[in-house]
Scaffold this motif. Structure first.
Motif, PDB file in Angstrom:
ATOM      1  N   SER A   1       0.968  10.068  -4.521  1.00  0.00           N
ATOM      2  CA  SER A   1       1.672  11.306  -4.033  1.00  0.00           C
ATOM      3  C   SER A   1       2.387  12.099  -5.344  1.00  0.00           C
ATOM      4  O   SER A   1       2.157  13.254  -5.360  1.00  0.00           O
ATOM      5  N   ALA A   2       3.108  11.234  -5.823  1.00  0.00           N
ATOM      6  CA  ALA A   2       4.013  11.910  -7.079  1.00  0.00           C
ATOM      7  C   ALA A   2       2.912  12.390  -8.113  1.00  0.00           C
ATOM      8  O   ALA A   2       3.157  13.418  -8.457  1.00  0.00           O
ATOM      9  N   LEU A   3       1.877  11.659  -8.181  1.00  0.00           N
ATOM     10  CA  LEU A   3       0.861  12.179  -9.369  1.00  0.00           C
ATOM     11  C   LEU A   3       0.264  13.254  -8.859  1.00  0.00           C
ATOM     12  O   LEU A   3       0.030  14.428  -9.686  1.00  0.00           O
ATOM     13  N   ASP A  15       0.841  -1.046   0.064  1.00  0.00           N
ATOM     14  CA  ASP A  15      -0.005   0.054  -0.140  1.00  0.00           C
ATOM     15  C   ASP A  15       0.966   1.223   0.087  1.00  0.00           C
ATOM     16  O   ASP A  15       0.469   2.267  -0.573  1.00  0.00           O
ATOM     17  N   ASN A  16       1.928   1.209   0.747  1.00  0.00           N
ATOM     18  CA  ASN A  16       2.965   2.224   0.830  1.00  0.00           C
ATOM     19  C   ASN A  16       3.490   2.869  -0.732  1.00  0.00           C
ATOM     20  O   ASN A  16       3.499   4.044  -0.972  1.00  0.00           O
TER      21      ASN A  16
END
Length: 222
Positions: A194-196, A186-187
């Motif tokens: 988060s990058a997107l 999941d991480n």
């Protein structure tokens, strides 16, 4: 997007890394069982199909593809390079046939030819909230400018654009971005999301990626 159906890990990694470095988005299946399901979702320009799969025969899968109405080019990959084998591949509906072992440069050249051919068969780009997804290359554009990002970030964005705002289950996201059978925590997925989000903040600040607990991810308009 290029769909690779190949159970040999060494060949699979070489093809995925090599084609990705040449600008292609590649999805890798290690079994034939999920092939038709992936094609139904759409967005596949070319299929690279191994003949000797652990759960089936590539020739039979190619025939099933054609029977289901899928018209994208198919390049068969196999150690069976005799004339009769090549003829069987073409009879099954393949467009090209490359015996193993092969030089990657030759594979890349053949893929480039098939990608150009596929461009004549694919429907128009998918559009959602000012973004467009090129079904052939996997490229996402905003206001006619390409969204530049790390390949997995682009693959994630493309999968969400393809859904046009509908929720995409987390497992489908993982399959599309990392490949079927990939063991992703999941991480790892959260880091990609988060990058997107950071990229969207620069190129499309009116859009956001929203996670729905127990369901998946989707794009929303602020």
């Amino acid at each position: 997007m290029i769909l690779l159906v190949e159970d040999d890990v060494m060949i699979g990694r070489t093809v995925v890394q090599g084609l990705s470095a040449r600008g292609h988005v590649v999805r890798w299946l290690r079994h034939g069982a999920g092939l038709l399901d992936v094609l139904i979702v759409g967005g596949i320009a070319v299929v690279l199909l191994d003949v000797g799969l652990p759960d089936g025969d590539g020739f039979a899968l190619c025939r099933a593809m054609r029977a289901a109405g899928h018209t994208m080019p198919v390049l068969m990959l196999t150690a069976r390079g005799a004339l009769d084998d090549r003829l069987e591949g073409f009879d099954a509906g393949a467009d090209d046939y490359l015996p193993k072992p092969f030089a990657f440069a030759e594979l890349a050249a053949r893929v480039a030819v098939l990608v150009r051919r596929s461009a004549q068969l694919l429907p128009p780009p998918i559009a959602f909230a000012g973004l467009t997804l090129d079904r052939l290359t996997g490229e996402v554009r905003r206001d006619d400018r390409p969204v530049v990002a790390e390949p997995r970030t682009l693959a994630l964005l493309g999968e969400l654009v393809r859904a046009r705002g509908a929720i995409v289950p987390r497992q489908r996201v993982i399959d599309a971005v990392w490949g079927e059978d990939a063991v992703i925590s999941d991480n790892t997925l959260d880091v990609a999301v988060s990058a997107l989000r950071r990229r969207l903040a620069d190129v499309a600040p009116d859009l956001a990626v929203r996670a729905v607990r127990g369901q998946g991810l989707h794009l929303v308009v602020h």
